[in-house]
Scaffold this motif. Structure first.
Motif, PDB file in Angstrom:
ATOM      1  N   UNK A   1      -3.469 -23.484  12.133  1.00  0.00           N
ATOM      2  CA  UNK A   1      -2.374 -22.777  11.450  1.00  0.00           C
ATOM      3  C   UNK A   1      -2.978 -22.032  10.263  1.00  0.00           C
ATOM      4  N   UNK A   2      -2.762 -20.726  10.266  1.00  0.00           N
ATOM      5  CA  UNK A   2      -3.317 -19.863   9.217  1.00  0.00           C
ATOM      6  C   UNK A   2      -2.145 -19.225   8.482  1.00  0.00           C
ATOM      7  N   UNK A   3      -2.247 -19.127   7.165  1.00  0.00           N
ATOM      8  CA  UNK A   3      -1.183 -18.453   6.403  1.00  0.00           C
ATOM      9  C   UNK A   3      -1.812 -17.481   5.415  1.00  0.00           C
ATOM     10  N   UNK A   4      -1.255 -16.300   5.331  1.00  0.00           N
ATOM     11  CA  UNK A   4      -1.745 -15.270   4.408  1.00  0.00           C
ATOM     12  C   UNK A   4      -0.560 -14.728   3.630  1.00  0.00           C
ATOM     13  N   UNK A   5      -0.829 -14.272   2.444  1.00  0.00           N
ATOM     14  CA  UNK A   5       0.262 -13.706   1.667  1.00  0.00           C
ATOM     15  C   UNK A   5       0.750 -12.404   2.320  1.00  0.00           C
ATOM     16  N   UNK A   6       2.054 -12.225   2.359  1.00  0.00           N
ATOM     17  CA  UNK A   6       2.635 -10.979   2.891  1.00  0.00           C
ATOM     18  C   UNK A   6       3.966 -10.748   2.201  1.00  0.00           C
ATOM     19  N   UNK A   7       4.042  -9.674   1.449  1.00  0.00           N
ATOM     20  CA  UNK A   7       5.296  -9.372   0.747  1.00  0.00           C
ATOM     21  C   UNK A   7       6.310  -8.830   1.746  1.00  0.00           C
ATOM     22  N   UNK A   8       7.583  -9.024   1.429  1.00  0.00           N
ATOM     23  CA  UNK A   8       8.604  -8.468   2.320  1.00  0.00           C
ATOM     24  C   UNK A   8       8.585  -6.950   2.200  1.00  0.00           C
ATOM     25  N   UNK A   9       8.957  -6.300   3.289  1.00  0.00           N
ATOM     26  CA  UNK A   9       8.902  -4.834   3.316  1.00  0.00           C
ATOM     27  C   UNK A   9      10.253  -4.260   2.903  1.00  0.00           C
ATOM     28  N   UNK A  10      11.218  -4.405   3.786  1.00  0.00           N
ATOM     29  CA  UNK A  10      12.571  -3.859   3.592  1.00  0.00           C
ATOM     30  C   UNK A  10      12.536  -2.431   3.097  1.00  0.00           C
ATOM     31  N   UNK A  11      11.461  -1.786   3.340  1.00  0.00           N
ATOM     32  CA  UNK A  11      11.305  -0.397   2.922  1.00  0.00           C
ATOM     33  C   UNK A  11      11.688   0.452   4.099  1.00  0.00           C
ATOM     34  N   UNK A  12      12.071   1.659   3.791  1.00  0.00           N
ATOM     35  CA  UNK A  12      12.341   2.553   4.905  1.00  0.00           C
ATOM     36  C   UNK A  12      11.001   2.861   5.563  1.00  0.00           C
ATOM     37  N   UNK A  13      10.900   2.516   6.851  1.00  0.00           N
ATOM     38  CA  UNK A  13       9.698   2.819   7.614  1.00  0.00           C
ATOM     39  C   UNK A  13      10.143   3.706   8.766  1.00  0.00           C
ATOM     40  N   UNK A  14       9.588   4.869   8.867  1.00  0.00           N
ATOM     41  CA  UNK A  14      10.016   5.793   9.921  1.00  0.00           C
ATOM     42  C   UNK A  14       8.840   6.056  10.841  1.00  0.00           C
ATOM     43  N   UNK A  15       8.958   5.515  12.048  1.00  0.00           N
ATOM     44  CA  UNK A  15       7.816   5.503  12.956  1.00  0.00           C
ATOM     45  C   UNK A  15       7.932   6.574  14.024  1.00  0.00           C
ATOM     46  N   UNK A  16       6.761   7.080  14.428  1.00  0.00           N
ATOM     47  CA  UNK A  16       6.683   7.900  15.636  1.00  0.00           C
ATOM     48  C   UNK A  16       6.227   6.984  16.769  1.00  0.00           C
ATOM     49  N   UNK A  17       6.886   7.090  17.914  1.00  0.00           N
ATOM     50  CA  UNK A  17       6.524   6.205  19.033  1.00  0.00           C
ATOM     51  C   UNK A  17       6.198   7.021  20.283  1.00  0.00           C
ATOM     52  N   UNK A  18       5.366   6.428  21.104  1.00  0.00           N
ATOM     53  CA  UNK A  18       4.944   7.042  22.364  1.00  0.00           C
ATOM     54  C   UNK A  18       5.279   6.064  23.486  1.00  0.00           C
TER      55      UNK A  18
ATOM     56  N   UNK B   1       1.123   8.559  17.816  1.00  0.00           N
ATOM     57  CA  UNK B   1       2.234   7.652  17.487  1.00  0.00           C
ATOM     58  C   UNK B   1       1.729   6.450  16.702  1.00  0.00           C
ATOM     59  N   UNK B   2       2.644   5.853  15.937  1.00  0.00           N
ATOM     60  CA  UNK B   2       2.267   4.609  15.249  1.00  0.00           C
ATOM     61  C   UNK B   2       2.706   3.391  16.052  1.00  0.00           C
TER      62      UNK B   2
END
Ligand code: PLP
Length: 281
Positions: free
Chosen positions: A110-127, A163-164
């Protein structure tokens, strides 16, 4: 990190080259988030880890309650409040052959790393990618296995085409999911998402459905074709790592207004609320 009953520093070598997870991808894993010291949907993730293990006939060698305690203790040992937690269970150490019978017992990490919450507007391009999601009669996409090569191939293809994120189709050409997230499309105020026969039973997906229903937004679980994707008013994807993110462009077509739409924006707000007010300490 936790390794087979002990906590060890992260730079210590812990895995043998004879580990069948390393050699063959023979194992299962989970991705879990903690927000403000609370683990979000802990029991659901542990249930899915055990179901994935059951499906590949792998005995984790501990109870669900023990696994939950190991996950919580890994957070405490690292003094983490906002984190990404990754339990990994491999078939264990065997020889260079495939035979799982040569592996005495599972290796549990079990590995744990710090990760802040995003809740940011993320606008992705997809393929939409050529590589298909596994069919349910093969290595089921419901198993969160250590075999993510097709997801990585999808990502490579999406990146190469600008695309992302990648959108997988299944063998029938229906939309399956993203490379690490589930997909929702919105048309005329109704939200559609594919049934989970051709994708991972996302825990964030289930939460999104609950939140949409709570907000009286109609949700239909049905097959989605490419036409529905290209002509959607809004698209968003959900996942433990991505939370909720808008997809604003698919295969060169702008989706809706090309910006985060109102349903996606509502989802982001609702996720922020639920992840910071629920969870296991
Ligand atoms: N689909 C795939 C292939 C994934 O790897 C993930 C991430 O775990 C998801 C969907 C989203 O699932 P969840 O919301 O449980 O993180």
């Amino acid at each position: 990190m936790y390794v087979n009953g002990k906590f060890v520093p992260e730079n210590q070598p812990v895995i043998s080259v004879f580990d069948h997870g390393f050699l063959y991808g023979d194992g299962v894993f989970e991705g879990i988030r903690a927000y403000k010291g609370r683990v979000f949907k802990l029991r659901e993730h542990v249930d899915r880890l055990f179901d994935s293990a059951k499906a590949i006939d792998l005995d984790i060698g501990m109870s669900k309650e023990e696994m939950e305690e190991v996950i919580l203790e890994t957070l405490r040992q690292n003094n983490l409040k906002d984190a990404y937690i990754r339990p990994i269970v491999s078939r264990g150490n065997g020889d260079l052959g495939l035979d799982p019978l040569k592996c005495d017992k599972a290796n549990v990490f079990v590995v744990a790393k710090t990760m802040a919450s995003l809740y940011d507007v993320m606008e992705l391009k997809a393929i939409t990618v050529g590589i298909r999601r596994n069919a349910p009669d093969m290595l089921s996409p419901n198993i969160k296995s250590l075999n993510y090569l097709n997801n990585i191939m999808a990502k490579i293809e999406a990146n190469a085409k600008g695309g992302q994120e990648a959108i997988f189709l299944d063998g029938n050409g229906y939309v399956a999911e993203g490379s690490g997230d589930n997909i929702f499309i919105i048309k005329n105020g109704v939200v559609y998402t594919p049934p989970t026969i051709n994708n991972l039973k996302g825990i964030t997906r289930a939460t999104a459905i609950e939140l949409l229903e709570k907000n009286k937004i109609p949700v239909r679980v049905e097959n989605i074709g490419l036409f529905d994707v290209y002509t959607a008013d809004e698209i968003f994807v959900t996942g433990t790592a991505a939370e909720a993110a808008a997809v604003v462009w698919v295969d060169g077509r702008t989706i809706g207004t090309g910006k985060t739409g109102p349903v996606t924006a509502l989802m982001l707000k609702e996720f922020e609320r639920i992840t910071t007010t629920t969870g296991t300490e």
